[in-house]
Each structure stands twice: as structure tokens, then as C-alpha cells.
Design a protein around this motif. Structure first.
Motif, PDB file in Angstrom:
ATOM      1  N   ALA A   1       9.355   7.085  -3.280  1.00  0.00           N
ATOM      2  CA  ALA A   1       9.475   8.586  -2.898  1.00  0.00           C
ATOM      3  C   ALA A   1       8.325   8.774  -1.658  1.00  0.00           C
ATOM      4  O   ALA A   1       7.135   7.922  -1.181  1.00  0.00           O
ATOM      5  N   LEU A   2       8.864   8.497  -0.326  1.00  0.00           N
ATOM      6  CA  LEU A   2       7.756   8.283   1.198  1.00  0.00           C
ATOM      7  C   LEU A   2       6.581   9.209   0.487  1.00  0.00           C
ATOM      8  O   LEU A   2       5.128   8.635   0.919  1.00  0.00           O
ATOM      9  N   ARG A   3       6.289  10.740   0.269  1.00  0.00           N
ATOM     10  CA  ARG A   3       5.756  11.577  -0.116  1.00  0.00           C
ATOM     11  C   ARG A   3       4.808  11.197  -1.047  1.00  0.00           C
ATOM     12  O   ARG A   3       3.654  10.952  -1.007  1.00  0.00           O
ATOM     13  N   GLU A   4       4.204  10.337  -1.741  1.00  0.00           N
ATOM     14  CA  GLU A   4       4.173   9.716  -3.121  1.00  0.00           C
ATOM     15  C   GLU A   4       2.571   8.643  -1.926  1.00  0.00           C
ATOM     16  O   GLU A   4       1.369   8.777  -3.120  1.00  0.00           O
TER      17      GLU A   4
ATOM     18  N   LEU B   1       0.496   9.846  -0.132  1.00  0.00           N
ATOM     19  CA  LEU B   1       0.002  11.423  -0.455  1.00  0.00           C
ATOM     20  C   LEU B   1      -0.935  11.200  -1.444  1.00  0.00           C
ATOM     21  O   LEU B   1      -1.710  11.793  -0.931  1.00  0.00           O
ATOM     22  N   THR B   2      -0.745  10.569  -2.364  1.00  0.00           N
ATOM     23  CA  THR B   2      -2.035  10.435  -3.312  1.00  0.00           C
ATOM     24  C   THR B   2      -2.957  10.491  -3.537  1.00  0.00           C
ATOM     25  O   THR B   2      -3.312   9.108  -2.825  1.00  0.00           O
TER      26      THR B   2
ATOM     27  N   GLN C   1      11.485   2.601   5.239  1.00  0.00           N
ATOM     28  CA  GLN C   1      12.756   3.648   4.897  1.00  0.00           C
ATOM     29  C   GLN C   1      13.574   3.683   5.777  1.00  0.00           C
ATOM     30  O   GLN C   1      13.168   3.319   7.503  1.00  0.00           O
TER      31      GLN C   1
ATOM     32  N   ASP D   1       9.869  17.338   8.801  1.00  0.00           N
ATOM     33  CA  ASP D   1       9.008  16.376   7.716  1.00  0.00           C
ATOM     34  C   ASP D   1       7.891  15.564   7.468  1.00  0.00           C
ATOM     35  O   ASP D   1       6.881  16.036   7.507  1.00  0.00           O
TER      36      ASP D   1
ATOM     37  N   PHE E   1       4.264  14.977   7.090  1.00  0.00           N
ATOM     38  CA  PHE E   1       3.861  14.907   6.582  1.00  0.00           C
ATOM     39  C   PHE E   1       2.211  13.891   7.061  1.00  0.00           C
ATOM     40  O   PHE E   1       1.524  13.386   6.749  1.00  0.00           O
ATOM     41  N   TYR E   2       2.629  13.752   8.475  1.00  0.00           N
ATOM     42  CA  TYR E   2       1.518  13.395   9.413  1.00  0.00           C
ATOM     43  C   TYR E   2      -0.065  14.518   9.285  1.00  0.00           C
ATOM     44  O   TYR E   2      -0.894  14.151   9.304  1.00  0.00           O
TER      45      TYR E   2
ATOM     46  N   GLU F   1      -0.887  15.995   6.634  1.00  0.00           N
ATOM     47  CA  GLU F   1      -1.564  16.264   5.657  1.00  0.00           C
ATOM     48  C   GLU F   1      -2.425  14.657   5.037  1.00  0.00           C
ATOM     49  O   GLU F   1      -3.283  14.803   4.376  1.00  0.00           O
TER      50      GLU F   1
END
Length: 755
Positions: A251-254, A256-257, A276, A288, A292-293, A295
């Protein structure tokens, strides 16, 4: 003497004598080919090259000069006993230690004893003894001092071994040397060693016959290439990439880890390489993405954002890359890699060099990998890395992972190669292509591809709240219906396509009136492929007056005067002395045969800034086409190219308005020119005619005189000519408002008698 050991794996050859299970040597022959054999032979070859002897073919017999020198030094006497042989070896090979000499003497004595048991007479044993000593001195002398040392010397033999050669190799093995024989003919070997006592056969799984290419020359060439590769890499980095494997889910949000939370191995850097394609939810995607940006920004990681495409290198950027003329791939890589510099952190520089070298070596194996193309790609990589290096690595230290985000399609091979290079560095590389109609060319084994069915055309990444666009459900439903209606249905939205290519129809004269006011989509050869429309247009010169009927001639022309038609009824239509504000500057707008589009668009005198952006780009495309195809006589010969450019950038206002509203799937604009005089179309007018034809205008040139008055600046047969009747002179173009399109009625009796 040393005993023969059993080899379990190739690396055992490289084990020092002190670390072997027993003080043994290996004398091994290989009788078949397996996939792992080349690597094993290469390792042995390297060791033999440094501390040993390589025999490719046969060991040359002693020459008469060799034998004469032997007799001069040792005489012709021979006694088969160890004291005699020890004394001779002490004088013949003085560099040997007593222990080494003793091992060789014992090994020779054992071999002569074996030959004597086989029935060899004293003279034959003497000859064998002389041959052994000559070979030891003239072929193997440089390794004898290493016999029996902890790092045993290595002998690599590839050939059809003779009995005497096998005897010598057996002597050397007994004296303390490791030997590997590539035995291509097992039956031939057994003639020299019927009892299979001299060497041991390597145990192999499903061996195959040796391929023709597997020779010691091939091994040598491969090792030379590997040695050259080591020169290319220089000092290798200590860090290695762990790409995507640390993610808990795809997933794209990974992304942000936080980098420290991705893994704990200090020898790895943990990065992401993700593409993506499409969007998961069209209604929420923009919002969204903005979150994301935000964060990412809060994480204080360096971010480099590029919209749509990575801008091509400028001439100034290319000139800043130090390079020379190269004749080989390795030479080119070694030379260009000197441009990779990050003095503040040697580890990052080494990662850059390794990624650069890896990719170019891989590209060099491609079928189209010519050196010139590879050099150009390498220069692109260096320019882009230099351009974005300061943004991504302002003060890099191990553990930091900046973000490179390409929002839009990765549509070129050079872009894909650059993204693959970044993914080999401590960088999160993200490619977001929300429009499903765009097809990315990016491929890489490490790439994580996320594909969604929904599509959402977006041109820029929403980095500010003002850029966010949240679609309502009704709006999105309308877009869906729009896609269904106008996708491969024969129906088209207004201004649906921004790119077109004109194809000129050749028709009969009678067809002109039928096609003239017809929508383009109904004409022959109209087609749509991807985002480009093929537009069929007319370019005709009509000569003469049908039946000499002037009244009917003007009436037929009037029928062609549609609202989208520009009428030219006198020449000159355009004069070289007409005002042209951009003309003094056009010499600045061409370089190496190409339009400098940014310079043109940003110039204060650029007149087309009011047009739709896509139409501006389309117009400049057609100007470039005129120049590339040299349609106008004198282009790239006497400066005519500048006239082409200045004329194309100063179109008359009526023409410009038609260009602005031109829809490639509907009726196209027209240029209708009537020339009843002897006046010839001048250069500027010819340029406009050619440009409008390229842009999709229908162009009709009515020449009642039939004179060659429009062809002067065009290639032969560029304009299709129609001969419709007799030539008529001294006509005056009428006021078409007063011309009737009704044909006069004809008395049947007059028609019958031809009156």
C-alpha cells in the motif's frame, strides 16, 4: 610424498594445506559440463594465474637446445637411485629446499619404479627422467619453490593428456601441487591411466558434453571482463538495498513508515519502489493525496516532486557533464562515472557509482544497446541525478531516506532508467499515474505495482489545499457516462482530442462539393488511435472553367463559402512588408533544427498565448513538421527556415480565430483562394498554405487561367491538380453576396437544338 585427497566441492581447492583434514593434495579431472563448472574453473584459473601454471593444449616437448643445456649441466649419466637424483636436482634446481627436493625425488623414484614394473628398460627410464627434469626446469620452475607450502601451487590442464604428461603431473601432485584437469575425452584419458590411479574423477550430477565455447580462452576473457568491472565499481559500498520487503502490506501509505522503524540491519537501507496505476476511489483520491503529502512534510524528510514528466536535460546541463569519445562500453562507464560526486559522504557516492554501473552494464546487453545510445542515456542519468541531488540529499547521513515522487506517466525509457537508478539509492521512489489511459513503461524486478480499475485524469499533484478537487458523486457519474458515450462509440466530446495528424485526400472534382462541408469523422481515412486523430483534408488546385460557363463557375464557388471559410480573392494576400512583431527575434528560436519552444512561448512578442494550450502545442508541432520535411523550398539552405518560423508565428487574425475553435472530430476550417490573374503566390503565402494544410484546413485554389502560379515554393506534385474545363482570362472576382446559386432554367427546345 603427499597423498591424494578427495574433493567434495570446488572451494576445497582454495583451502590452505594447514586447514585440510589431512596434509593432502587434490589431483582432480572433470569429464563433463555442469552449470556451476565455469565459476569453479574461473576460481581455480585465478589462483593458477597468481600461483601456478596454466596448460592450454599440450606441454611442449623439450627442444634440442633444452636437451643440450641439460647435458651440459648434468652430463649424460643416469642412476635409478635417490642419492643420485637428489644430487642432480640440487644442481639443476638450486632454489628448492631440501624438503621440497626430497618430495620431488621420492615422487620421481616412485614413478620410475612403476614404469619399471610395467617392463620399461633402463634406456626408456633414462629418457623419461630427462624429460621430467627438462619440463620441471623450463615449464614449471617458477612454482617449484611453492611446492608443499601452506598455499599450494595450482596447475590447470586443458587438453588430451599424453602418458608422459600425466606422469609429470602425478610427480608434481606427489611433491605438493593441486591439479585440475579438464578432460574432454574420458576414453582418451584412460589410455594414459588404465588403472585410474593418477587422478580422481570429480563427482557431478547429470554432466553434459562440454560446449564448444567453454575453453580456457573463454575463461580468461570472462575474468578479464570481471577484472575490468572491478575497476568500474572501485570501492564497493557497505550498504545494500532492502526494497519493499519491509512493508507489512502492499500500500502507498506504507511509505509513511519512518525509516528507523522499517528494519534494524545496519548493513541495509530500507526504501520503497512503487508504481500506482489508477485510483482506488475517485471521489476521495485528491483529498487523500493531499493528506499523504502533509504527513510526508511533517516527517521532515526531503521531498522532490515532479509533475507529469521529468523535464529533459537542457543544453547547458548536458555541457556540464565531462565526457570524451569512447570506443568500448567499459571505457564509457568508467569515464562518465567520474561525474558522480558526493564528497560529504563516501558511502552515498559509492552507492551512486554501483547503481550507475549496474544499470549501464544491463542496458549494454540489450539488442539495441549501441554505444552512442548508451552514452546518451548515461548522460541523461548524470544530468538528472545532478539536478535533483541537492534536493534529495542536502546533508545525507546513513539512515535517511528522502522521497522522489513522479506524478504522471513514466512514458520514456530514459525516465524509467533514472527511476531505477534512484531506487538503488536510499530513496523512496513513487510513481503515481491516476489516469488509466496512460501506460507506464517502467519495469524492474524490485518494483511494486499497485493497479486499480478506476481512473482519474489529473495534471498536478495537490500540494496545497487550494489545489484539491473533491468530485461530487453526481459529477463523477456524469464523467462515467461521458466515458461510456465517447469511448469507441463514434461520438466525440467537444475538443476531446488535442493531437491530430493531417492526411491529404486525392479526390475527383465532383467529390469536393460533397466532402467540403462534411464533418471530418465521416470522411474516408478518418481514424482515432489513442489520443491522436487522423484528419483527412483537401488540398486541390482547380484549373479552368467548366464548359467556359463563368456564371455557373462563380455560383459553384459561392456554394463553398461556409462560415468556416477564409476567402482570398486577390494576390498578394500577405506582403513581406506587413507588420510582424516577432520577426526580428526568430533567429533565437531555432537550435540544431529544433524549435526552442519554451523560449518562443516566454517571449514578449509571442502572439499565440491567448490560444488554448493544446492548440499552441499543436501549432508548433506543425511548424516543426514543415521544417523537418523541408516542404518549403530553401528550408535549411538559405535561411528560409527563419521566414517559415516568422510567418507561422504571425498568422492573420481570421485564420487564428478558426485555429482556436478547430475541433478535430467536427467540421474543419477552410481556405479558399481565387486567382484569375498572372500573380504568383509569394513565399509567405505559400508557407501559410502549407501550414494550414498540415493543421487540418481544407485548401482550395481556384485558378481559372490554369497558370503555374501556386507551385513555386512547393515540392513537385505537392498540390493535387484538377483540370475541369477551358482556361478563361481577365476575369474579375465578383461580390459573392450578389451571386446567385440558382441555376437558370433552360428552354427544352433550346436544349434539344443545342441553343
Amino acid at each position: 610424498m603427499f597423498q591424494l585427497g578427495t574433493l567434495s566441492k570446488f572451494n576445497d581447492f582454495l583451502t590452505p594445506l594447514s586447514q585440510r583434514r589431512a596434509p593432502c593434495v587434490y589431483f582432480v579431472r572433470v569429464e563433463g559440463f555442469t552449470e556451476d563448472l565455469p565459476d569453479g574453473v574461473k576460481g581455480f584459473y585465478q589462483e593458477a594465474r597468481q600461483n601456478g601454471v596454466i596448460v592450454d593444449g599440450r606441454i611442449p616437448n623439450p627442444t634440442p637446445e633444452n636437451l643440450a643445456y641439460f647435458q651440459e649441466m648434468l652430463g649424460s649419466g643416469f642412476q635409478r637411485n635417490r642419492p643420485f637424483m637428489d644430487d642432480q636436482l640440487r644442481r639443476w634446481l638450486p632454489r628448492l629446499s631440501p624438503a621440497q627436493r626430497g618430495n620431488i625425488v621420492a615422487s620421481i623414484d616412485a614413478m620410475l619404479e612403476s614404469l619399471a614394473r610395467q617392463g620399461k628398460n633402463e634406456n626408456m627410464l633414462h629418457n623419461a627422467y630427462v624429460k621430467y627434469l627438462c619440463w620441471l626446469y623450463f615449464k614449471f620452475e617458477r612454482i617449484l619453490a611453492a611446492l608443499g607450502q601452506d598455499r599450494l601451487p595450482k596447475i590447470l590442464y586443458d587438453g588430451a593428456v599424453s602418458a608422459y604428461e600425466l606422469q609429470l603431473l602425478t610427480i608434481l601432485a606427489g611433491a605438493g601441487a593441486d591439479i585440475l584437469m579438464v578432460c574432454r575425452d574420458g576414453a582418451q584419458y584412460r589410455q594414459a591411466d588404465p588403472a585410474d590411479q593418477c587422478s580422481t574423477r570429480l563427482t557431478q550430477t547429470n554432466p553434459a558434453p562440454f560446449p564448444d565455447w567453454f575453453t580456457l580462452k573463454w575463461v580468461q576473457k570472462e575474468l578479464e571482463q570481471e577484472w575490468n568491472r572491478q575497476r568500474l565499481y572501485g570501492t564497493l559500498p557497505t550498504l545494500q538495498p532492502c526494497t519493499n520487503a519491509w512493508m507489512r502490506s502492499p500500500a502507498l501509505r506504507e511509505v509513511l513508515t519512518a525509516p528507523p522503524a522499517r528494519g534494524e540491519d545496519s548493513h541495509l537501507f530500507y526504501n520503497a519502489f512503487l508504481l500506482q496505476h489508477g485510483v482506488e476511489d475517485r471521489l476521495l483520491f485528491s483529498n487523500d493525496l493531499f493528506g499523504f503529502y502533509q504527513e510526508l512534510e511533517r516527517s521532515e524528510r526531503p521531498i522532490c516532486l515532479v509533475d507529469q514528466a521529468i523535464p529533459a536535460p537542457t543544453p547547458e546541463e548536458i555541457a556540464a557533464i565531462r565526457r570524451q569519445n569512447y570506443t568500448t562500453l567499459d571505457q564509457m562507464i568508467l569515464g562518465l562515472s567520474q561525474n558522480l560526486r558526493y564528497p560529504a559522504q563516501a558511502e552515498l557516492q559509492q552507492l551512486m557509482v554501483k547503481g550507475f554501473v549496474d544499470l549501464l552494464l544491463e542496458e549494454g546487453k540489450a539488442p539495441d544497446g549501441s554505444l552512442l545510445k548508451l552514452t546518451n542515456r548515461a548522460v541523461y542519468l548524470l544530468v538528472w541525478l545532478k539536478r535533483y541531488q541537492q534536493t534529495l540529499f542536502p546533508a545525507w547521513t546513513p539512515g535517511q531516506v528522502p522521497v522522489f515522487l513522479l506524478f504522471g506517466n513514466c512514458g520514456s525509457r530514459n525516465e524509467a532508467l533514472f527511476l531505477r537508478l534512484l531506487a538503488r539509492l536510499p530513496v523512496d521512489v513513487l510513481v503515481l499515474v491516476p489516469n488509466r489511459a496512460a501506460v507506464p513503461v517502467l519495469e524492474d524486478p524490485a518494483l511494486l505495482r499497485l493497479t486499480y480499475d478506476d481512473s482519474l485524469p489529473m495534471e498536478t499533484f495537490p500540494t496545497a489545499s487550494s489545489q484539491r478537487r473533491v468530485a461530487t458523486a453526481a459529477y463523477q457519474a456524469e464523467r462515467d457516462l461521458d466515458s461510456i458515450m465517447y469511448q469507441d462509440s463514434g461520438m466525440y466530446r467537444n475538443q476531446q482530442y488535442a493531437r491530430a495528424e493531417a492526411v491529404t485526400l486525392q479526390t475527383m472534382y465532383e467529390e469536393i462539393a460533397l466532402l467540403w462541408d462534411q464533418e471530418l469523422k465521416y470522411r474516408p481515412s478518418f481514424s482515432v488511435s489513442g489520443d491522436r486523430v487522423t484528419v483527412p483534408v483537401l488540398l486541390e488546385k482547380v484549373c479552368g472553367v467548366k464548359d467556359g460557363d463563368v456564371r455557373r463557375y462563380w455560383s459553384e464557388i459561392k456554394k463553398l463559402l461556409t462560415p468556416d471559410t477564409v476567402l482570398v480573392n486577390r494576390l498578394p494576400w500577405l506582403s513581406p512588408t506587413d507588420e510582424n512583431p516577432i520577426k526580428p527575434y526568430v533567429t533565437q528560436f531555432l537550435k540544431n533544427g529544433k524549435l526552442l519552444r519554451d523560449k518562443i512561448r516566454n517571449h514578449k512578442s509571442y502572439p499565440y498565448g491567448i490560444l488554448r494550450k493544446e492548440m499552441q502545442e499543436f501549432l508548433l508541432d506543425q511548424v516543426q513538421c514543415l521544417l523537418d520535411q523541408k516542404i518549403i523550398a530553401g528550408t535549411w539552405q538559405n535561411g528560409t527556415e527563419y521566414t517559415v518560423l516568422s510567418t507561422a508565428l504571425n498568422l492573420p487574425k481570421p485564420v487564428l480565430r478558426m485555429v482556436q475553435k478547430f475541433d478535430f472530430t467536427k467540421k474543419n476550417p477552410k481556405l479558399l483562394l481565387i486567382n484569375p490573374t498572372e500573380q504568383v503566390l509569394n513565399l509567405g503565402e505559400s508557407i501559410v498554405v502549407a501550414l494550414l494544410n498540415r493543421m487540418g484546413f481544407d485548401v482550395l485554389l481556384f485558378i481559372p487561367t490554369g497558370f503555374e502560379c501556386v507551385e513555386k515554393f512547393f515540392p513537385p506534385d505537392y498540390i493535387h491538380e484538377q483540370q475541369i474545363g477551358e482556361y478563361v482570362y481577365d476575369l474579375t472576382v465578383p461580390n459573392f453576396a450578389a451571386v446567385s446559386t440558382q441555376q437558370p432554367s433552360i428552354n427544352p427546345l433550346r436544349k434539344l437544338f443545342g441553343r
